[in-house]
Write an enzyme that holds these catalytic residues in place. Sequence first.
Site, PDB file in Angstrom:
ATOM      1  N   GLY A 129       4.388  -5.887   3.222  1.00 24.72           N
ATOM      2  CA  GLY A 129       3.910  -5.992   4.591  1.00 24.72           C
ATOM      3  C   GLY A 129       4.414  -7.259   5.238  1.00 24.72           C
ATOM      4  N   GLY A 130       3.826  -7.612   6.389  1.00 25.20           N
ATOM      5  CA  GLY A 130       4.240  -8.804   7.097  1.00 25.20           C
ATOM      6  C   GLY A 130       3.954 -10.078   6.323  1.00 25.20           C
ATOM      7  N   GLY A 157       3.989 -10.302   2.884  1.00 23.46           N
ATOM      8  CA  GLY A 157       4.903 -10.376   1.754  1.00 23.46           C
ATOM      9  C   GLY A 157       4.750  -9.166   0.864  1.00 23.46           C
ATOM     10  CB  VAL A 184       1.296  -5.482  -2.063  1.00 24.88           C
ATOM     11  CG1 VAL A 184      -0.063  -5.265  -2.721  1.00 24.88           C
ATOM     12  CG2 VAL A 184       1.122  -5.956  -0.631  1.00 24.88           C
ATOM     13  CE  LYS A 211      -1.891  -9.065   2.050  1.00 20.86           C
ATOM     14  NZ  LYS A 211      -2.834  -8.845   3.186  1.00 20.86           N
ATOM     15  CG  ASP A 245      -3.764  -5.314  12.565  1.00 23.43           C
ATOM     16  OD1 ASP A 245      -3.426  -4.545  13.497  1.00 23.43           O
ATOM     17  OD2 ASP A 245      -2.999  -5.630  11.628  1.00 23.43           O
TER      18      ASP A 245
END
Length: 310
Positions: free
Chosen positions: A5-6, A8, A10, A24, A124
């Site tokens: 993901g944004g 980094g 996982v 993460k 979010d």
Amino acid sequence: MIGKGGFGHVYYGKLEDGQEVAIKVLDVKSTQGPSKFFNEVDVLSRVNHRNLVSLIGYCHEDNQQMLIYEFMHKGSLRDHLYGDPTMLTIEKLDWKSRMNIALNAALGLEYLHSGSNHSIIHHDVKSSNILLSNNMEIAKVADFGLSRLIYGEDHITHVTTDVKGTTGYLDPEYFTTRYLSPKSDVYGFGVVLLEIISGRMPIDSTLPNGNAWNLCEWVRSNLQAGNIDKILDPIVKASNPQIDVLWKVAKIAIQCVEPKSIHRPTMTKVVEELRVAVLQEGLNSSEYPQSDTYGIEDEYGSQIDPFNPR
């Protein structure tokens, strides 16, 4: 590695006692990573709820930043709605499973807004941030990197200097005013409800008809015409749902995505309405109390027409 993901990459891991975890690891190239890291540790150290992903621990040393969470075996709601090529098998969700997931996620958001010591705005809410347990019976809200804790007189709104979030789920009022509130989460949750009903992404520019690109407007126009059948995911339709329950959930969803936040219900009200829908559909009747509440009200307590945004 099980995802990226944004923040980094996982990774899947297992602790010495056998507990399975998701880790993460901050990408050194991530521009928002460090702030999200500290924010997530701060928020998750304050909350504890069945429908929020638990933070097991973290690492912050030698320029290494990692977050260790409980592992959710079945991935995200988004994976099961649209498929994930990295997962060998994807279980298609029938209507009752989707209803249970929706109520679980709503309960988690309600707790953030009013059940903890501080009001917390998730900031979010989207289908990829709703994770599912191994038996698919429990759904948990995840990813608190953008969350905001609201204190004192600021419990209603929070001013931000720049817009953050995910296209398709962004509260239009927040986008124009920069005022973030719990109703911004309600908007995002409304979009998720529409995804659950329709099996469609919030924004789909591949469609030939540009008027259908925006999920919220496409659903609203069809419901105004009394055509709920057109918006249904074929899997939902094949589940033989009760038509009155479908209409009820659709009305809840459309009310959540009202353009003006003042006309959206609170998450507490959404939970009440979803509980009624779940009971009508014959799910978890012993777990959720009976309720006679069917109408949706805005925060002034007045009844509203969910198909005519104000």
